[in-house]
Design a protein around this motif. Structure first.
Motif, mmCIF file in Angstrom:
data_model
loop_
_atom_site.group_PDB
_atom_site.id
_atom_site.type_symbol
_atom_site.label_atom_id
_atom_site.label_comp_id
_atom_site.label_asym_id
_atom_site.label_seq_id
_atom_site.Cartn_x
_atom_site.Cartn_y
_atom_site.Cartn_z
ATOM 1 N N MET A 201 0.860 -1.247 0.002
ATOM 2 C CA MET A 201 -0.161 -0.115 -0.008
ATOM 3 C C MET A 201 0.762 1.147 -0.037
ATOM 4 O O MET A 201 1.612 1.481 0.803
ATOM 5 C CB MET A 201 -0.793 0.131 1.236
ATOM 6 C CG MET A 201 -1.999 -1.049 1.274
ATOM 7 S SD MET A 201 -3.274 -0.949 -0.102
ATOM 8 C CE MET A 201 -3.894 0.616 0.345
ATOM 9 N N VAL A 202 0.922 1.992 -1.002
ATOM 10 C CA VAL A 202 1.734 3.139 -1.196
ATOM 11 C C VAL A 202 1.196 4.344 -1.096
ATOM 12 O O VAL A 202 -0.117 4.493 -1.704
ATOM 13 C CB VAL A 202 2.554 3.102 -2.750
ATOM 14 C CG1 VAL A 202 3.228 4.246 -3.027
ATOM 15 C CG2 VAL A 202 3.252 1.806 -2.957
ATOM 16 N N LYS A 203 1.484 5.576 -0.419
ATOM 17 C CA LYS A 203 1.034 6.778 -0.115
ATOM 18 C C LYS A 203 1.826 7.487 -1.066
ATOM 19 O O LYS A 203 2.925 8.172 -0.973
ATOM 20 C CB LYS A 203 1.432 7.224 1.208
ATOM 21 C CG LYS A 203 0.574 8.525 1.578
ATOM 22 C CD LYS A 203 -0.837 8.383 1.699
ATOM 23 C CE LYS A 203 -1.618 9.313 2.219
ATOM 24 N NZ LYS A 203 -1.300 9.598 3.732
ATOM 25 N N ALA A 204 1.039 7.880 -2.383
ATOM 26 C CA ALA A 204 1.816 8.356 -3.377
ATOM 27 C C ALA A 204 1.022 9.925 -3.708
ATOM 28 O O ALA A 204 -0.048 10.172 -3.350
ATOM 29 C CB ALA A 204 1.631 7.929 -4.820
ATOM 30 N N GLU A 205 1.661 10.875 -3.997
ATOM 31 C CA GLU A 205 1.224 12.297 -4.166
ATOM 32 C C GLU A 205 0.190 12.410 -5.218
ATOM 33 O O GLU A 205 -0.905 13.265 -4.861
ATOM 34 C CB GLU A 205 2.402 13.326 -4.801
ATOM 35 C CG GLU A 205 3.666 13.489 -3.563
ATOM 36 C CD GLU A 205 4.358 14.625 -4.128
ATOM 37 O OE1 GLU A 205 4.158 15.197 -5.238
ATOM 38 O OE2 GLU A 205 5.372 14.918 -3.209
ATOM 39 N N GLU A 206 0.173 11.608 -6.288
ATOM 40 C CA GLU A 206 -0.966 11.385 -7.274
ATOM 41 C C GLU A 206 -0.753 9.971 -7.808
ATOM 42 O O GLU A 206 0.262 9.318 -7.645
ATOM 43 C CB GLU A 206 -0.766 12.392 -8.466
ATOM 44 C CG GLU A 206 0.639 12.531 -8.838
ATOM 45 C CD GLU A 206 0.587 13.628 -10.073
ATOM 46 O OE1 GLU A 206 -0.052 14.452 -10.065
ATOM 47 O OE2 GLU A 206 1.828 13.622 -10.592
ATOM 48 N N PRO A 207 -1.724 9.399 -8.550
ATOM 49 C CA PRO A 207 -1.667 8.421 -9.245
ATOM 50 C C PRO A 207 -1.070 8.229 -10.459
ATOM 51 O O PRO A 207 -1.847 8.100 -11.448
ATOM 52 C CB PRO A 207 -3.403 8.085 -9.360
ATOM 53 C CG PRO A 207 -4.023 9.178 -9.275
ATOM 54 C CD PRO A 207 -3.031 10.268 -8.622
ATOM 55 N N THR A 208 0.163 8.533 -10.507
ATOM 56 C CA THR A 208 1.003 8.329 -11.566
ATOM 57 C C THR A 208 2.048 7.374 -11.416
ATOM 58 O O THR A 208 2.466 7.043 -10.386
ATOM 59 C CB THR A 208 1.465 9.548 -12.126
ATOM 60 O OG1 THR A 208 2.652 10.222 -11.093
ATOM 61 C CG2 THR A 208 0.340 10.775 -12.232
ATOM 62 N N VAL A 209 2.632 6.712 -12.445
ATOM 63 C CA VAL A 209 3.894 5.938 -12.320
ATOM 64 C C VAL A 209 4.956 6.499 -11.658
ATOM 65 O O VAL A 209 5.626 5.964 -10.685
ATOM 66 C CB VAL A 209 4.331 5.188 -13.802
ATOM 67 C CG1 VAL A 209 5.717 4.371 -13.619
ATOM 68 C CG2 VAL A 209 3.282 4.419 -14.237
ATOM 69 N N GLU A 210 5.350 7.740 -12.200
ATOM 70 C CA GLU A 210 6.215 8.578 -11.458
ATOM 71 C C GLU A 210 6.195 8.781 -9.735
ATOM 72 O O GLU A 210 7.195 8.617 -9.114
ATOM 73 C CB GLU A 210 6.714 9.849 -12.138
ATOM 74 C CG GLU A 210 6.903 9.708 -13.582
ATOM 75 C CD GLU A 210 5.938 9.353 -14.593
ATOM 76 O OE1 GLU A 210 6.115 8.743 -15.595
ATOM 77 O OE2 GLU A 210 4.631 9.353 -13.898
ATOM 78 N N ALA A 211 4.965 9.072 -9.690
ATOM 79 C CA ALA A 211 4.659 9.258 -8.164
ATOM 80 C C ALA A 211 4.628 8.184 -7.167
ATOM 81 O O ALA A 211 5.440 7.976 -6.125
ATOM 82 C CB ALA A 211 3.456 10.116 -7.873
ATOM 83 N N VAL A 212 4.128 6.910 -7.732
ATOM 84 C CA VAL A 212 4.281 5.729 -7.202
ATOM 85 C C VAL A 212 5.870 5.379 -6.911
ATOM 86 O O VAL A 212 6.217 4.958 -5.794
ATOM 87 C CB VAL A 212 3.482 4.660 -7.847
ATOM 88 C CG1 VAL A 212 3.798 3.174 -7.568
ATOM 89 C CG2 VAL A 212 2.060 5.052 -7.909
#
Length: 303
Positions: A201-212
């Protein structure tokens, strides 16, 4: 005393469920690329890395509602047990120029090339591979190990590698712990499907590959094969965790240190640990009544 931890529960962003280890029929999996992607999408996964052996695999059409992170798995070298080192090369943009299965190739070279190509190197399924601590200590600069592997557990009951993680952490390594499926969808009587059994479970800034990928590289995730870690707060030398209903909450640390809470009747949903200052790391592991677990990344203690 200072506690070092990139806390995904206190940063802004969106939680995304994903798997970083899966195979298609292009290598030794049973599903086509489309079938594999659809299977993860239907199970609520928001990102996936297809890690076929020795190759990058892409779909014929852009997937809907799921992010694809490039990746491959390379098995090379020879461990103390005579087995290969399996390295996941996540987010590389070109295939590694290495022969898959070469016993004379250096696993360190795979790690180094993965980093050179902008990727994240992860050592796969240490328990299944029969690695000892020395095998893992002689490798440098990988970001983590698979602490749980679904297909290794279902096929051989060798999927849980937290003892390897604790050995490395106790010897001063700073490494993330990853749970993944290693999905193959092999069929035999008595073998459950190996898709959807574990995730991060990843906390990313936005749902993009780069952010993940950026969030993974900074440790902004936790791993699970069932329960949820719903909150983690650190203040005044006290670590407080909130979870879905579980049977056990454990604060795992250096040998002879740490603390475990067991529910009396029913289940528990929170616990806390006061840091003594003798620890070098503390990680939280929870387990529900079915034996399913979840794991935080380590909190490091600096004097």
């Amino acid at each position: 005393m200072k506690l070092e931890f990139n806390n995904p529960w206190t940063v802004e962003g969106v939680w995304l469920k994903g798997n970083l280890h899966a195979h298609t029929d292009r290598s030794d999996g049973q599903l086509t690329v489309k079938e594999l992607i659809d299977a993860y999408r239907e199970r609520g996964y928001r990102f996936l890395s297809i890690t076929d052996h020795g190759m990058l695999t892409y779909p014929d059409e852009a997937p809907r509602d799921i992010l694809l992170i490039p990746g491959e798995e390379i098995s090379v070298g020879t461990s103390s047990a005579g087995t290969r080192f399996h390295i996941l090369a996540i987010n590389i943009r070109r295939e590694l120029p290495i022969e898959e299965g070469d016993p004379d190739e250096s696993p360190q070279r795979v790690i180094d090339l993965t980093l050179r190509y902008g990727g994240l190197p992860i050592v796969a399924h240490p328990y299944w591979s029969g690695f000892n601590l020395q095998d893992l200590m002689r490798l440098q600069n990988y970001i983590g190990i698979e602490i749980y592997n679904t297909t290794c557990e279902l096929n051989r009951q060798r999927g849980l590698s937290t003892v390897h993680w604790d050995g490395l952490l106790s010897n001063g390594r700073r490494l993330y712990g990853f749970a993944g499926d290693d999905a193959h969808m092999e069929w035999r009587p008595g073998l459950p499907p190996d898709i959807g059994g574990a995730w991060i479970m990843v906390k990313a800034e936005e749902p993009t590959v780069e952010a993940v990928v950026d969030a993974i590289s900074r440790g902004l995730f936790y791993s699970s094969n069932g329960p949820e870690i719903r909150g983690l707060n650190i203040g005044d030398g006290v670590i407080h965790v909130e979870t879905s209903p579980v049977r056990w909450i454990s604060f795992v640390s250096n040998p002879t240190l740490g603390l475990r809470y067991t529910a009396g009747r029913g289940e528990i949903t929170e616990a806390e640990y006061r840091v003594t200052g003798d620890e070098t790391y503390i990680r939280i592991e929870i387990s529900d009544i079915y034996g399913r677990k979840a794991w935080t990344n380590p909190i490091y203690v600096e004097a």
